[in-house]
Design an enzyme around this catalytic site. Structure first.
Site, PDB file in Angstrom:
ATOM      1  N   GLY A  45      -7.474  -3.477  -4.063  1.00  0.00           N
ATOM      2  CA  GLY A  45      -7.271  -3.164  -2.646  1.00  0.00           C
ATOM      3  C   GLY A  45      -8.534  -2.672  -1.974  1.00  0.00           C
ATOM      4  N   CYS A  46      -9.267  -1.821  -2.651  1.00  0.00           N
ATOM      5  CA  CYS A  46     -10.495  -1.265  -2.083  1.00  0.00           C
ATOM      6  C   CYS A  46     -11.571  -2.340  -1.943  1.00  0.00           C
ATOM      7  CB  CYS A  46     -10.990  -0.102  -2.924  1.00  0.00           C
ATOM      8  SG  CYS A  46      -9.829   1.290  -2.915  1.00  0.00           S
ATOM      9  N   THR A  47     -11.578  -3.296  -2.859  1.00  0.00           N
ATOM     10  CA  THR A  47     -12.528  -4.402  -2.780  1.00  0.00           C
ATOM     11  C   THR A  47     -12.234  -5.277  -1.566  1.00  0.00           C
ATOM     12  OG1 THR A  47     -12.912  -4.404  -5.168  1.00  0.00           O
ATOM     13  CG2 THR A  47     -13.392  -6.462  -3.991  1.00  0.00           C
TER      14      THR A  47
END
Length: 154
Positions: A45-47
């Site tokens: 998700g952060c990527t």
């Protein structure tokens, strides 16, 4: 958790970036700052969220907006994330989560029945005078960049 709201003064901070250099909020006076908090570098998700912001950097530059991503990751992990995903903005290490606490984004989370304290995925648009203009707290990671652009272009 007591998240700061629009109209509040943005708490000042000085944190190390992905290169180990100290970066302060006051370095960006006269510019808008998108201060986005994310749980953990190099996770799916952060990527996706970081890649979306990377891909609109030119548009953000045109709108006088600087992006600062904050997580509790160590500087070395942020450097790997920046290189791996060719990120073109600053990532900051808040290992002791003091900045996250100041913005009210550190608190109880639940995952698979487990309760723990962690960093919540919330972004703040800080105006040129250091006041929180808008809080982004309802978005999908893949849409975050578009939600921000839509707000800025309204």
């Amino acid at each position: 958790m007591n998240t700061l709201q629009a109209g509040a003064s943005a708490p000042q901070f000085s944190l190390q970036n992905q290169s180990g250099e100290t970066v302060s909020l006051s370095d960006f006076q006269g510019k808008k700052v998108l201060l986005y908090f994310y749980p953990k570098a190099m996770t799916p998700g952060c990527t996706v969220q970081a890649q979306g912001l990377r891909d609109i950097k030119t548009q953000l530059d045109d709108l006088n907006v600087v992006v600062l991503g904050v997580s509790i990751d160590a500087v070395a992990r942020l450097d790997k994330f920046t290189i791996r995903d060719e990120l073109n903005f600053t990532l900051l290490s808040d290992e002791d989560h003091q900045t996250a606490e100041a913005y009210g984004v550190w608190g109880e989370k639940k995952f698979m029945g487990k309760v723990y304290d962690g960093l919540h995925r919330i972004s703040f648009l800080i105006d040129e005078n250091g006041v929180i203009e808008h809080v982004f707290n309802k978005f999908k990671t893949k849409d975050h960049h578009q939600v921000v652009l839509d707000y800025l272009n309204q």
